[in-house]
Design an enzyme around this catalytic site. Structure first.
Site, PDB file in Angstrom:
ATOM      1  N   ASN A   1      47.346 -14.167 -61.721  1.00  0.00           N
ATOM      2  CA  ASN A   1      47.094 -12.648 -61.716  1.00  0.00           C
ATOM      3  C   ASN A   1      45.581 -12.431 -61.687  1.00  0.00           C
ATOM      4  OD1 ASN A   1      46.645  -9.913 -62.216  1.00  0.00           O
ATOM      5  ND2 ASN A   1      47.370 -10.026 -64.330  1.00  0.00           N
ATOM      6  N   TRP A   2      44.846 -12.157 -60.389  1.00  0.00           N
ATOM      7  CA  TRP A   2      43.511 -11.804 -60.274  1.00  0.00           C
ATOM      8  C   TRP A   2      42.945 -10.609 -60.897  1.00  0.00           C
ATOM      9  CZ3 TRP A   2      41.973 -13.521 -54.478  1.00  0.00           C
ATOM     10  CH2 TRP A   2      42.260 -14.662 -54.358  1.00  0.00           C
TER      11      TRP A   2
ATOM     12  N   GLU B   1      53.579 -12.504 -72.730  1.00  0.00           N
ATOM     13  CA  GLU B   1      52.255 -12.448 -72.993  1.00  0.00           C
ATOM     14  C   GLU B   1      51.704 -11.636 -74.119  1.00  0.00           C
ATOM     15  OE1 GLU B   1      50.251 -12.629 -68.480  1.00  0.00           O
ATOM     16  OE2 GLU B   1      50.210 -10.697 -69.397  1.00  0.00           O
TER      17      GLU B   1
ATOM     18  N   GLY C   1      42.957 -12.886 -72.285  1.00  0.00           N
ATOM     19  CA  GLY C   1      41.612 -12.784 -72.376  1.00  0.00           C
ATOM     20  C   GLY C   1      40.690 -12.880 -73.344  1.00  0.00           C
TER      21      GLY C   1
ATOM     22  N   SER D   1      45.175 -16.627 -72.191  1.00  0.00           N
ATOM     23  CA  SER D   1      44.241 -17.920 -72.158  1.00  0.00           C
ATOM     24  C   SER D   1      44.710 -19.046 -71.959  1.00  0.00           C
ATOM     25  CB  SER D   1      43.689 -17.573 -73.839  1.00  0.00           C
ATOM     26  OG  SER D   1      42.895 -16.239 -73.870  1.00  0.00           O
TER      27      SER D   1
ATOM     28  N   GLY E   1      45.458 -15.673 -65.909  1.00  0.00           N
ATOM     29  CA  GLY E   1      44.489 -14.545 -65.731  1.00  0.00           C
ATOM     30  C   GLY E   1      43.148 -15.180 -65.330  1.00  0.00           C
ATOM     31  N   GLY E   2      42.163 -15.457 -66.290  1.00  0.00           N
ATOM     32  CA  GLY E   2      40.709 -15.915 -65.958  1.00  0.00           C
ATOM     33  C   GLY E   2      41.043 -17.104 -65.114  1.00  0.00           C
TER      34      GLY E   2
HETATM   35  P1  13P Z   1      44.098 -14.584 -69.231  1.00  0.00           P
HETATM   36  O1  13P Z   1      44.603 -15.859 -68.532  1.00  0.00           O
HETATM   37  O2  13P Z   1      42.699 -14.393 -68.672  1.00  0.00           O
HETATM   38  O3  13P Z   1      44.106 -14.561 -70.659  1.00  0.00           O
HETATM   39  O4  13P Z   1      45.100 -13.277 -68.792  1.00  0.00           O
HETATM   40  C1  13P Z   1      46.297 -13.591 -68.849  1.00  0.00           C
HETATM   41  C2  13P Z   1      46.956 -12.526 -67.964  1.00  0.00           C
HETATM   42  O5  13P Z   1      46.875 -11.235 -68.468  1.00  0.00           O
HETATM   43  C3  13P Z   1      47.798 -12.885 -66.758  1.00  0.00           C
HETATM   44  O6  13P Z   1      48.499 -11.638 -66.482  1.00  0.00           O
END
Ligand code: 13P
Length: 254
Positions: free
Chosen positions: A9-10, A169, A175, A215, A236-237
């Site tokens: 997920n960008w 999640e 994040g 994360s 995410g990141g």
């Molecule tokens: P992070 O991997 O940056 O914590 O984000 C997770 C997320 O929200 C994926 O949808």
């Protein structure tokens, strides 16, 4: 057997040329190094869906949208419909993400509408659920997730349910660099699968892929994916870094 999935997920990141670089880097690395039984999905901003389609010509990865509107079409300036996403060749859509709930006021009723619309346009919803920190600290995490699953998914038919992916999640892990422990993830994933089994039967529950998000990175993916009910990750990141993302794709037990 249910699918193993690693999805990126960008969020609201990358300009056009950066998105192009990232997509080509991911495709290039996947061609060299990837288990055949893992489905890879990228969720770039909607502007770049066509680019994702062009880059994935060898089917290295599937792609999807980060959101759709709950209406079929019409005067909704700035919005993107399920039909548009389908017409560009996308197969997936993220729905119910905590950032949509928190910043855009989406509740489970709206999300349930979006899920129905996605399914009617042959898009696979990746339905996100998860508790806030305070809810976990108060011991309410199971009941919060149960009601999110109930409200958004339990109006569907059993057959629909087999086309859905769930992502757990925990909001406190998104994040923040604070990942759920493998035990916390497994415990919640098993709980979610039991909720699905109670409503739709064991067969449907065994078929649904449940991804972990929050994360998740190249260093911790293997210990998360080693658990029986963790079928992959929504990243995410780390999905913005091609080496890390493809390392996560390769983190399932051999
Ligand atoms: P992070 O991997 O940056 O914590 O984000 C997770 C997320 O929200 C994926 O949808």
């Amino acid at each position: 057997m249910r699918k193993k999935i690693v999805a990126g997920n960008w969020k609201m990141n990358k300009t056009f040329s950066q998105a192009e670089d990232l997509l080509f880097s991911i495709a290039d690395r996947l061609q060299k190094d990837r288990p055949e039984d893992v489905t890879v999905v990228v969720f770039p901003p909607a502007l770049y869906l066509e680019l994702a389609k062009d880059v994935s010509t060898d089917n290295d990865f599937s792609f999807g949208a980060q959101n759709i509107n709950e209406h079929e079409s019409g005067a909704y300036t700035g919005e993107i419909s399920a039909a548009m996403v389908q017409s560009i060749g996308a197969e997936y859509v993220i729905l119910g993400h905590s950032e949509r709930r928190q910043y855009f006021g989406e509740n489970d009723n709206v999300i349930a509408e979006k899920i129905k619309l996605a399914l009617s346009h042959e898009l696979t919803p990746v339905y996100c659920c998860g508790e806030a920190l305070e809810e976990r600290e108060n011991g309410h995490h199971f009941s919060v997730v149960e009601s999110q699953i109930n409200d958004a998914l339990f109006g569907l038919e059993e057959d629909d349910f087999k086309r859905i992916v769930i992502a757990y999640e925990p909001v406190w892990a998104i994040g923040t660099g604070r990942t759920a422990t493998p035990e916390q993830a497994q415990e919640m994933h098993a709980f979610i699968r039991n909720c699905v089994a109670a409503k739709f039967g064991k067969q449907a529950a065994d078929m649904v892929s449940i991804l972990y998000g929050g994360s998740c990175n190249a260093a911790n993916a293997a210990e998360l994916f080693a658990n029986a009910d963790v079928d992959g990750g929504l990243i995410g990141g780390a999905s913005l870094k091609p080496d890390d993302f493809v390392a996560i794709v390769n983190s399932f037990p051999k």
